[in-house]
Design a protein around this motif. Structure first.
Motif, PDB file in Angstrom:
ATOM      1  N   THR A   1      51.055  56.293 -38.225  1.00 38.60           N
ATOM      2  CA  THR A   1      50.725  57.698 -37.980  1.00 38.60           C
ATOM      3  C   THR A   1      49.251  57.983 -38.259  1.00 38.60           C
ATOM      4  O   THR A   1      48.596  58.743 -37.528  1.00 38.60           O
ATOM      5  CB  THR A   1      51.636  58.575 -38.868  1.00 38.60           C
ATOM      6  N   SER A   2      48.710  57.360 -39.291  1.00 38.26           N
ATOM      7  CA  SER A   2      47.290  57.574 -39.620  1.00 38.26           C
ATOM      8  C   SER A   2      46.401  57.038 -38.500  1.00 38.26           C
ATOM      9  O   SER A   2      45.303  57.548 -38.268  1.00 38.26           O
ATOM     10  CB  SER A   2      46.948  56.878 -40.939  1.00 38.26           C
TER      11      SER A   2
ATOM     12  N   VAL B   1      60.033  59.253 -45.551  1.00 34.57           N
ATOM     13  CA  VAL B   1      59.292  58.082 -45.061  1.00 34.57           C
ATOM     14  C   VAL B   1      58.449  58.454 -43.828  1.00 34.57           C
ATOM     15  O   VAL B   1      57.332  57.975 -43.661  1.00 34.57           O
ATOM     16  CB  VAL B   1      60.262  56.917 -44.757  1.00 34.57           C
TER      17      VAL B   1
ATOM     18  N   ALA C   1      55.863  60.319 -41.848  1.00 29.77           N
ATOM     19  CA  ALA C   1      54.708  61.161 -42.185  1.00 29.77           C
ATOM     20  C   ALA C   1      54.746  62.423 -41.337  1.00 29.77           C
ATOM     21  O   ALA C   1      54.868  62.343 -40.110  1.00 29.77           O
ATOM     22  CB  ALA C   1      53.428  60.386 -41.931  1.00 29.77           C
TER      23      ALA C   1
ATOM     24  N   LYS D   1      57.558  59.101 -34.139  1.00 30.88           N
ATOM     25  CA  LYS D   1      58.445  59.855 -35.026  1.00 30.88           C
ATOM     26  C   LYS D   1      59.884  59.715 -34.568  1.00 30.88           C
ATOM     27  O   LYS D   1      60.795  59.571 -35.371  1.00 30.88           O
ATOM     28  CB  LYS D   1      58.000  61.314 -35.008  1.00 30.88           C
TER      29      LYS D   1
ATOM     30  N   GLU E   1      61.257  56.100 -35.182  1.00 28.69           N
ATOM     31  CA  GLU E   1      61.328  55.820 -36.615  1.00 28.69           C
ATOM     32  C   GLU E   1      62.594  56.377 -37.273  1.00 28.69           C
ATOM     33  O   GLU E   1      63.210  55.701 -38.094  1.00 28.69           O
ATOM     34  CB  GLU E   1      60.085  56.462 -37.247  1.00 28.69           C
TER      35      GLU E   1
ATOM     36  N   THR F   1      48.051  51.403 -48.534  1.00 20.49           N
ATOM     37  CA  THR F   1      48.445  50.498 -47.452  1.00 20.49           C
ATOM     38  C   THR F   1      47.607  49.222 -47.523  1.00 20.49           C
ATOM     39  O   THR F   1      46.373  49.270 -47.440  1.00 20.49           O
ATOM     40  CB  THR F   1      48.280  51.214 -46.099  1.00 20.49           C
TER      41      THR F   1
ATOM     42  N   THR G   1      44.534  57.152 -44.534  1.00 24.10           N
ATOM     43  CA  THR G   1      45.785  56.679 -45.123  1.00 24.10           C
ATOM     44  C   THR G   1      46.357  57.760 -46.024  1.00 24.10           C
ATOM     45  O   THR G   1      45.653  58.274 -46.891  1.00 24.10           O
ATOM     46  CB  THR G   1      45.561  55.372 -45.916  1.00 24.10           C
ATOM     47  N   GLN G   2      47.622  58.088 -45.815  1.00 24.83           N
ATOM     48  CA  GLN G   2      48.190  59.114 -46.702  1.00 24.83           C
ATOM     49  C   GLN G   2      48.412  58.551 -48.097  1.00 24.83           C
ATOM     50  O   GLN G   2      48.118  59.183 -49.085  1.00 24.83           O
ATOM     51  CB  GLN G   2      49.452  59.771 -46.116  1.00 24.83           C
ATOM     52  N   SER G   3      48.937  57.325 -48.175  1.00 21.42           N
ATOM     53  CA  SER G   3      49.297  56.766 -49.484  1.00 21.42           C
ATOM     54  C   SER G   3      48.086  56.273 -50.259  1.00 21.42           C
ATOM     55  O   SER G   3      48.079  56.250 -51.488  1.00 21.42           O
ATOM     56  CB  SER G   3      50.256  55.584 -49.298  1.00 21.42           C
TER      57      SER G   3
HETATM   58  O1  M6R Z   1      49.946  55.523 -46.132  1.00 26.43           O
HETATM   59  P1  M6R Z   1      49.385  55.249 -44.764  1.00 26.43           P
HETATM   60  O2  M6R Z   1      48.973  56.483 -44.056  1.00 26.43           O
HETATM   61  O3  M6R Z   1      48.271  54.244 -44.794  1.00 26.43           O
HETATM   62  O4  M6R Z   1      50.572  54.604 -43.969  1.00 26.43           O
HETATM   63  C1  M6R Z   1      50.396  54.058 -42.687  1.00 26.43           C
HETATM   64  C2  M6R Z   1      51.718  53.916 -41.966  1.00 26.43           C
HETATM   65  O5  M6R Z   1      52.544  53.007 -42.634  1.00 26.43           O
HETATM   66  C3  M6R Z   1      52.443  55.262 -41.854  1.00 26.43           C
HETATM   67  O6  M6R Z   1      51.632  56.217 -41.247  1.00 26.43           O
HETATM   68  C4  M6R Z   1      53.742  55.125 -41.055  1.00 26.43           C
HETATM   69  O7  M6R Z   1      53.454  54.808 -39.738  1.00 26.43           O
HETATM   70  C5  M6R Z   1      54.487  56.458 -41.156  1.00 26.43           C
HETATM   71  N1  M6R Z   1      55.492  56.382 -42.172  1.00 26.43           N
HETATM   72  C6  M6R Z   1      55.125  56.875 -39.899  1.00 26.43           C
HETATM   73  O8  M6R Z   1      55.769  58.108 -40.052  1.00 26.43           O
END
Ligand code: M6R
Length: 590
Positions: free
Chosen positions: A294-295, A389, A391, A467, A470, A344, A339-341
Motif C-alpha cells: 500500500t505504501s 492488517v 492499511a 485491498k 487482501e 518493513t 512505510t506505516q510500520s
Molecule cells: O509498514 P509498511 O507500510 O512498510 O508496509 C508495507 C506493506 O506490507 C503494507 O502496505 C501492506 O501492503 C498492507 N498491509 C496492505 O494493506
C-alpha cells in the motif's frame, strides 16, 4: 515477524501479560505462548489465534509475578505447538521469547548439539536459550550470559529471557527488531510495540539497536553491548488505551476507516513541520520513492504529483527490488521511504544502502520505529495505531503528507486550499455505507474484479484491487484505463464487476470512453464519480462524491469508499478482515 511481551509486577502477572500480547496479535497470529517464574519455569503454549489457544488451555491460569509471552508468525518451522515460543533450555531453567531471524542458527545448533544440547523445535530461536544455558553454566549471570549469546548471533532479534536462578529480572536485547520498555509504579514492561502496554502505562523508552536491558520490578537499566549503562529518554505517549481498542466497532478495519476524518485533521496539522523539513533539504534534481504494498501505491501518487506539479524527474521503486536500481543514486537524489510500520525489512534494508550516497526522508506512522532512526529527515503521518492488517487510515495519512510535501516544495497555496476541504469530503464519503453494503452483497461471489483509473487515479485502482484481494481473497487487478485494450480486455466477460474511477478533470473523457468499451463487453460497472456527472446517471451501481473533488484530490477521498467496499465484501464472505490469511501487519523479514 512476531510480538513479544515481558512483565514484572507485585501480583499475578499472567492476566496482564495475556491482555498485552493480544494487542500485538496484528504482528502474527499462528501460535501463542507464555512462561512465568515460580520455583520453576511454567509454560503454556499452543498453535492458533490467542482466543482459540486460551479457550483450550486457559493461558491466564499460570502462577508467577514475572513472565514473558509471544505471538508468532512462522518463519522457521511450521506453526505448531512445538515451534511456539517460549523456548526453554535443556535444564528448563531458562526461557526465551524472540522476534526476528537468527541467520546462523544452523551452525549454532550443530555446535550446541555436539556439546550435548537437545532441541525440541525446528525454530531458529531455540539456539538462544541453549546458548544462555551454556554461558550460565560457565559461571555467568543471566545478563552476562545473554550478552555473550547475542554476540554469537547473526541476524535480527528483539528478545526477552528469564531464569529461575534470578527470579527478580527479565533481560532483553534488540537488534533490527523493535523493542520498547514501559515504565510504571506497579511494575515494568518490555514489548514489541506500544499498544501492548498502553493499558498499564504511557511512559515509554524506545530501545535502539545493540542495546540490552535489565528489567526489575522497581528498576530499569538500559546498557550498550559492553553492558555500560546508557541514559535514555522516557517519552510520554499521547495515544490512550481506547485508541488502541476497537472503540465499539466490530473490526479494527472499520474503526480505522471511520477514523479517517480525524486522521485528515491530525495529519494536516503537521504542515508547519513539513514546511520546516523542506527548508532543510539540500539541492536535488531527482526524487526516488521506495516502499512496499500500500505504501508503494501512495508513492506512485507522489510520482504523478511531483512530475505534473513540480516537473522533477521522479521514480518509484519497490523496496524488495531496490538493489537492482541503487547504482544510479547520487547526492542530488532525494530518496523518500514510505512505510506505516517503520519496520518493513525490505524498506529498512534499502534505506541503509541509499543513505550512503543520497539524502533520505522517511514518511512513517510509528514513532521511534527502526526506519525513523535511520533516515536524515522524518515526517510522521499521525494516523495513530493501525491494528487491522489492511492499511487504511495510514494510507490516507501518507497521501496527505505527500500532498503537503509537494505543496511546500512548490510554495503554492492552491493545493493547501484543496486539502483544507478534505475533512468535510471524507465525512460525506462515510455516508455511502448502505449503498456500498448493497454493492458488496451483489458481487460477493464474483471470482474476478477489475479496477481502472487514469493518471492520479491509476494508483487508486491498484490500491482498491489490493485491498479487495487482501481481505476477500477475490482475484482483483488494477489497470490504467487506457491499457485494457492492449490485452486485459480479453478477460472482460458478461457479468464481471469492473470498478471505474471517474472523477471530473482533464482525464475524464478518455476514461469515460474506456468504460464504454468495457460496458459493451457485458461487464457490470461500479462507477465512482461526481454527484454532478449526468452521464453516469443511468448506471445502476454508482458511488457519488461531492462535486468539488477533482481528479487531483480524488485519490484522498475515493479510496475511503473502496476500503469500505472491500470491508463489506469481506464481511459478506464471512472472512475476518482484521486478520487475512498468510499476511501480517508488520513484515520484518526480507
Ligand atoms: O509498514 P509498511 O507500510 O512498510 O508496509 C508495507 C506493506 O506490507 C503494507 O502496505 C501492506 O501492503 C498492507 N498491509 C496492505 O494493506
Amino acid at each position: 515477524m512476531c510480538g513479544i511481551v515481558g512483565c514484572i509486577l507485585n501480583k499475578e502477572v499472567a492476566p496482564t501479560i495475556i491482555e498485552s500480547i493480544k494487542k500485538l496479535e496484528y504482528r502474527g497470529y499462528d501460535s501463542v505462548g507464555i512462561a512465568t517464574l515460580t520455583d520453576k519455569i511454567n509454560v503454556k503454549k499452543g498453535s492458533g489465534k490467542i482466543k482459540e489457544v486460551d479457550d483450550q488451555i486457559h493461558l491466564t491460569e499460570i502462577d508467577g509475578n514475572i513472565g514473558i509471552a509471544h505471538v508468532r508468525w512462522a518463519t522457521h518451522g511450521n506453526p505448531t505447538k512445538e515451534n511456539a515460543h517460549p523456548h526453554n533450555s535443556c535444564d528448563n531453567k531458562i526461557s526465551v521469547v524472540h522476534n526476528g531471524i537468527i541467520e546462523n542458527y544452523k551452525e549454532l545448533r550443530e555446535e550446541l548439539e555436539k556439546e550435548g544440547h537437545t532441541f525440541k523445535s525446528e525454530t531458529d530461536t531455540e539456539v538462544i536459550p541453549h546458548l544462555i544455558e551454556k554461558y550460565t553454566k560457565q559461571g555467568n549471570d543471566l545478563l552476562h550470559a545473554t550478552q555473550k549469546t547475542i554476540n554469537k548471533l547473526i541476524g535480527s532479534y528483539a528478545l526477552a529471557a528469564i531464569s529461575i536462578d534470578e527470579p527478580d529480572k527479565i533481560i532483553g536485547a534488540r537488534k533490527e527488531s523493535p523493542l520498547i520498555v514501559g515504565v510504571s509504579e506497579d511494575g515494568n514492561f518490555l514489548a514489541s510495540d506500544v499498544p501492548a502496554i498502553l493499558n498499564e502505562t504511557r511512559q515509554v523508552i524506545y530501545l535502539d539497536d545493540n542495546e540490552i536491558i535489565q528489567l526489575e520490578k522497581d528498576n530499569v537499566t538500559v546498557m550498550n553491548n559492553q553492558l555500560e549503562p546508557i541514559k535514555k529518554e522516557v517519552v510520554t505517549i499521547d495515544w490512550n488505551p481506547e485508541m488502541a481498542e476497537k472503540g465499539g466497532y466490530p473490526h479494527f478495519m472499520l474503526k480505522e476507516i471511520n477514523e479517517e476524518p480525524q486522521v485528515i485533521k491530525d495529519t494536516l496539522s503537521e504542515s508547519p513541520k513539513i514546511k520546516e523539513i523542506v527548508s532543510k533539504f539540500k539541492n536535488f534534481n531527482r526524487i526516488c520513492f521506495v516502499a512496499c504494498g500500500t505504501s508503494y501505491h501512495a508513492s506512485l501518487i507522489g510520482e504523478y504529483l511531483i512530475e505534473t506539479q513540480l516537473h522533477i524527474p521522479t521514480e518509484v521503486i519497490l523496496a524488495s527490488e531496490f538493489e537492482y536500481f541503487q547504482n544510479t543514486l547520487d547526492d542530488h537524489t532525494l530518496v523518500i521511504f514510505i512505510t506505516q510500520s517503520g519496520e518493513t525489512a525490505d524498506t529498512l534494508k534499502a534505506l541503509k544502502t541509499a543513505k550512503k550516497v543520497s539524502e533520505t526522508l522517511a514518511i512513517v506512522n510509528v514513532v521511534g520505529s527502526s526506519i525513523t532512526r535511520e533516515a536524515d529527515h522524518v515526517i510522521y503521518t499521525r494516523a495513530g495505531p493501525e491494528i487491522g492488517v489492511a492499511a487504511t487510515k495510514t494510507y490516507l495519512s501518507q497521501l496527505i503528507c505527500i500532498y503537503l510535501l509537494v505543496a511546500h516544495l512548490s510554495d503554492d497555496t492552491w493545493l493547501i486550499d484543496k486539502l483544507s476541504k478534505l475533512h468535510d469530503y471524507s465525512l460525506n464519503s462515510l455516508k455511502h455505507e448502505e449503498n456500498i453494503k448493497n454493492i458488496a452483497k451483489k458481487y460477493k461471489s464474483a471470482s474476478d474484479f477489475f479496477y481502472i483509473g487514469r493518471g492520479f487515479n491509476y494508483p487508486t485502482a491498484l490500491e482498491g484491487a489490493l485491498k479487495l484481494k487482501e481481505i476477500t481473497y477475490i482475484h482483483a487487478e488494477g489497470y490504467p484505463s487506457g491499457e485494457l485494450k492492449h490485452g486485459p480486455l480479453a478477460l472482460i466477460d458478461e457479468g464481471i464487476p469492473v470498478v471505474g474511477i471517474l472523477p471530473p478533470g482533464p482525464s475524464y473523457p478518455k476514461t469515460y470512453n474506456n468504460l464504454q468499451e468495457i460496458k459493451a463487453r457485458g461487464a457490470n460497472m461500479i462507477i465512482l464519480g461526481s454527484e454532478e456527472d449526468t452521464q453516469i446517471n443511468q448506471i445502476e451501481n454508482k458511488i457519488l462524491f461531492n462535486p468539488g473533488i477533482d481528479e487531483i484530490i480524488a485519490p484522498l477521498i475515493y479510496i475511503i469508499d473502496l476500503q469500505l467496499l472491500s470491508y463489506y465484501t469481506s464481511i459478506e464472505k464471512k472472512i475476518d478482515p482484521d486478520k487475512p490469511k498468510n499476511l501480517a501487519k508488520s513484515v520484518t523479514v526480507v
